[in-house]
Design a protein around this motif. Structure first.
Motif, PDB file in Angstrom:
ATOM      1  N   SER A 136       0.842  -1.209   0.000  1.00  7.04           N
ATOM      2  CA  SER A 136       0.000   0.000   0.000  1.00  7.04           C
ATOM      3  C   SER A 136       0.872   1.252   0.000  1.00  7.04           C
ATOM      4  N   TYR A 140       1.129   4.433  -3.031  1.00  2.08           N
ATOM      5  CA  TYR A 140       0.926   5.865  -2.787  1.00  2.08           C
ATOM      6  C   TYR A 140       2.243   6.647  -2.808  1.00  2.08           C
ATOM      7  N   ASP A 143       2.276   9.704  -5.241  1.00  3.77           N
ATOM      8  CA  ASP A 143       1.122  10.613  -5.280  1.00  3.77           C
ATOM      9  C   ASP A 143       0.759  11.216  -3.928  1.00  3.77           C
ATOM     10  N   ASP A 144       0.962  10.460  -2.848  1.00  4.06           N
ATOM     11  CA  ASP A 144       0.514  10.943  -1.533  1.00  4.06           C
ATOM     12  C   ASP A 144       1.547  10.524  -0.490  1.00  4.06           C
ATOM     13  N   LYS A 147       0.057   9.462   3.111  1.00  2.00           N
ATOM     14  CA  LYS A 147      -0.511   8.115   3.183  1.00  2.00           C
ATOM     15  C   LYS A 147       0.582   7.060   3.105  1.00  2.00           C
ATOM     16  N   SER A 148       1.551   7.295   2.241  1.00  2.00           N
ATOM     17  CA  SER A 148       2.637   6.338   2.090  1.00  2.00           C
ATOM     18  C   SER A 148       3.390   6.156   3.397  1.00  2.00           C
TER      19      SER A 148
END
Length: 742
Positions: A136, A140, A143-144, A147-148
């Motif tokens: 997961s 990410y 892009d994020d 969150k990563s």
């Protein structure tokens, strides 16, 4: 003496056997009343099977684990809470009221359902959950970032306090890649270093080297990457990356020949393994290197290669290479070639589907792959040739496209250039209108920059919080691992202690052998101590005579020679050499006898008196009740103060002065050394000095103070120094030394 030592050693060893057989009763007697040693077992209730590996701890931090027999021993205080933790049963707690044995019986425990099989299954579940979180985080990653990082944090937490180090290293490497992608290079470097500490891999080492490169730390990049040249199991793509990165390192430090050599090595591997994209990159980097080295012909040749190779890749990569070559033409003032190549890029870019050319954060050369940026660069090339009419359409087109793409930076720059061109052409109304638009864009850009700074600050705070959470997890894991290792060590030490005690009971018959071993260790320890003392003596700094004294002494010899007083010169030089020899002989010692120091000082004062016989008389008086030979003093410690008295006190006195050095006994272990002169005094002497002399004096006396402080720290306040005026009117100076015998 040595025989006595051997007998004492054997007595102690024999006595320890007797103490060991008392089962801890004597130990408890000497401990604090509230401190007790608790022993016990952890077993299954039904069949009394021992349960090993149970964590036994207290609320005060004491920690141990049960051995293979389920036994444990832990030191606690009355009122402490014992906590028993294991994967085999629910946590148990017990409050200690005395030194009784505390046994734990676990209902339903059996070897069949709770040993290594359960641990292995649980470990596999942790690894699987860890991998899910890591996947997961990777999805990410670009892009994020928030969150990563959250997913990476959960992946580390899923491993537990004593998780697999390889899995932990994977999480930390992924975290470093996230930071690297978002240009947080310092954080990336820290994460990669932590990952390598957990599990060293070639991939992580390459990533660490790249992060050092991206932060322009070429020295560390080189030290990290060069050892990989000796690694034989690198996959081809990693070999190419290694050669490329080392080429970047040497290009960064200006060693262009080595840079090109590494790039060419990468090309060889890329051709052999048909890694086509890297062929384009490496040819382009060789061209860049030659361009920096002002080898235009070679650079143009390799740029031609990279352009041909890029045509066979993705359209966007071909446009990137055209733009790089166009920048090269711009630097060489080849504006027509630049314009032609940029127009080709512009046509190709306009033919691409819109989604494929949207700018993404962190993409290579993202700022050049926009139509507004290319139009602006074409216009600048025309302006460089004073072709204003041809530049205007491209500037206007750049402004329109930048406005539609909300690229305010390009819009601002293009508007300013357009205003300048209208000014050159004499169309001042359009120039003014363009300039007003430019000012408005600057204001808008300023507001946006402030917003970006605010967002960046908030982003950095959030990242810092998340990084702190990861660091906390890692510290918890390290602490847990340390406690576990310590408990294992204590258990092993306890087992070894029991074996040693049993062995010692029977070892009395081998007392002669023990004596031989003790002799060996005693001799080795003595030799090591001597070596340490010698090394310390070699490393210690020794003070030497004041350089200006040597200079002035030689001047005095020169003065005698000038007066044809050869006898006085020879006598002075002989006494001076005797003094220097004494100084050099004593320079290797921390302390010398006070007798030697007084002989040296008497010779020194005698030399100074022969130079200034009309300025002072002197007296060195030692009290009869002082055993001078029994006291030790640092060599040349008193001389600087005597020199100050002569040179800064007595030498400036109009009439003849007097210097008195007096030694008197304070008590059996302490004497007082007084250096007194009736010179002009410290205050008046300071007013007569030049600024340079004041500076030198300050440094010299400062060094003496530091030396006294260091000696007192090493030898427990052996020397004490007090300086005061001799008279109330400030004339004269008195220096008092307190010297202790031991």
């Amino acid at each position: 003496m040595i025989r006595f030592f051997y007998i004492l050693l054997i007595t102690i060893l024999g006595g320890s056997n007797l103490i060991a057989q008392t089962n801890g009763e004597t130990l408890r007697h000497f401990q604090n009343d509230r401190t007790v040693v608790v022993k016990g077992k952890v077993q299954g209730k039904e069949n009394y099977e021992p349960i090993s590996g149970v964590e036994v701890s207290t609320n005060r931090g004491a920690f141990t684990i049960t051995n293979a027999l389920g036994e444990y021993t832990i030191k606690v205080q009355i009122g402490d809470e014992l906590v028993f933790k294991s994967l085999e049963f629910d946590t148990k707690r017990y409050v200690v009221v005395n030194d009784e044995e505390v046994d734990v019986l676990v209902a339903g425990y059996s070897e069949l359902n709770s040993s290594s099989t359960k641990s292995i299954l649980l470990s596999d579940e942790k690894v699987a959950l860890h991998q899910v979180y890591l996947d997961s985080a990777n999805s990410y990653k670009k892009d994020d970032i928030e969150k990563s990082i959250d997913f990476i944090t959960q992946s580390i937490a899923a491993l537990g306090k004593r998780g697999n180090k390889k899995q932990l290293a994977l999480s930390l490497t992924t975290l470093g890649e996230v930071y690297q992608h978002h240009r947080q290079y310092d954080l990336a470097i820290t994460s990669f270093i932590d990952a390598l500490a957990a599990n060293k891999t070639s991939k992580t080492t390459l990533l660490l080297g790249e992060s050092y490169l991206q932060s322009a730390d070429f020295e560390n990049a080189q030290s990290v990457l060069e050892p990989l040249l000796k690694v034989k199991n690198l996959i081809p793509f990693q070999q190419i990356q290694l050669y490329e990165n080392l080429g970047d390192v040497y290009r960064g430090v200006g060693d262009f020949d080595k840079a090109v050599a590494f790039y060419e090595e990468g090309i060889v591997v890329a051709k052999k393994n048909q890694v086509t994209p890297k062929l384009t990159d490496l040819n382009s980097k060789i061209a860049d290197t030659y361009a920096i080295d002002n080898k235009v012909i070679e650079a143009e040749g390799y740029y031609g290669n990279s352009l041909k190779l890029a045509e066979n890749e993705a359209p966007k990569r071909a446009i990137q290479e055209k733009e790089k070559v166009a920048d090269f033409y711009n630097k060489k003032s080849r504006y027509n070639d630049e314009i032609q190549l940029r127009k080709q890029s512009l046509n190709e870019l306009n033919s691409l589907p819109k989604p494929s050319i949207e700018k993404k954060s962190g993409s290579i050369l993202a700022d050049t792959i926009t139509t507004q940026r290319i139009n602006y660069k074409i216009a600048k090339a025309y302006i460089s040739q004073d072709k204003y009419d041809q530049a205007i359409p491209f500037l206007e087109q750049s402004i329109v496209e930048a406005d539609s793409e909300d690229d305010i930076v390009v819009q601002k720059d293009a508007t300013r250039k357009l205003s300048e061109i209208y000014g050159y052409k004499g169309d001042y109304s359009k120039a003014l209108a363009s300039y007003q638009a430019y000012v408005s864009l600057v204001d808008t850009l300023y507001v946006r920059k402030e917003q970006e700074i605010s967002r960046a600050a908030r982003f950095n705070r959030e990242i810092s919080t998340k990084q702190s959470r990861i660091s906390g997890l890692e510290q918890e894991r390290e602490l847990s691992q340390s406690k576990y290792d310590l408990a294992i060590t204590e258990q092993k030490l306890a087992e070894e202690s029991n074996k040693r005690q049993q062995w010692l009971i029977y070892s009395l018959v081998f007392s002669l052998l023990l004596m031989a071993i003790a002799t060996f260790f005693f001799y080795r320890s003595n030799q090591q101590q001597k070596l340490a003392n010698n090394l310390l003596a070699l490393k210690s700094l020794r003070s030497q005579m004041n350089p200006h004294f040597i200079f002035n002494a030689l001047n005095s010899v020169n003065n005698y020679i000038a007066k044809s007083d050869e006898r006085s010169a020879n006598r002075y030089l002989s006494e001076f050499s005797t003094l220097m020899r004494s100084v050099l002989e004593n320079s290797e010692e921390d302390f010398i006898s006070l007798t030697k120091e007084l002989e040296l000082l008497e010779l020194y004062v005698k030399l100074e008196h022969s130079r200034f016989p009309d300025k002072f008389e002197y007296q060195i008086k030692v009290a009869n009740d002082i055993d001078v030979a029994a006291f030790q003093i640092p060599p040349m410690l008193l001389q600087p103060y005597i020199e100050n008295s002569i040179w800064h006190g007595l030498r400036y006195k109009e009439d003849k002065g007097f210097l008195k050095i007096h030694l008197e006994k304070l008590n059996k272990e302490t004497i007082q050394i007084t250096i007194a002169d009736n010179g002009i005094g410290r205050k008046k002497s300071a007013s007569l000095k030049t600024s340079n002399q004041k500076k030198q004096k300050s440094k010299g006396m400062g060094n003496i103070k530091r030396r006294v402080a260091i000696l007192n720290d090493m030898y427990r306040d052996k020397v004490d120094v007090h300086i005061s005026d001799l008279e109330e009117d400030g004339s004269g100076t008195k220096v008092v030394f307190i010297l202790k015998k031991d």
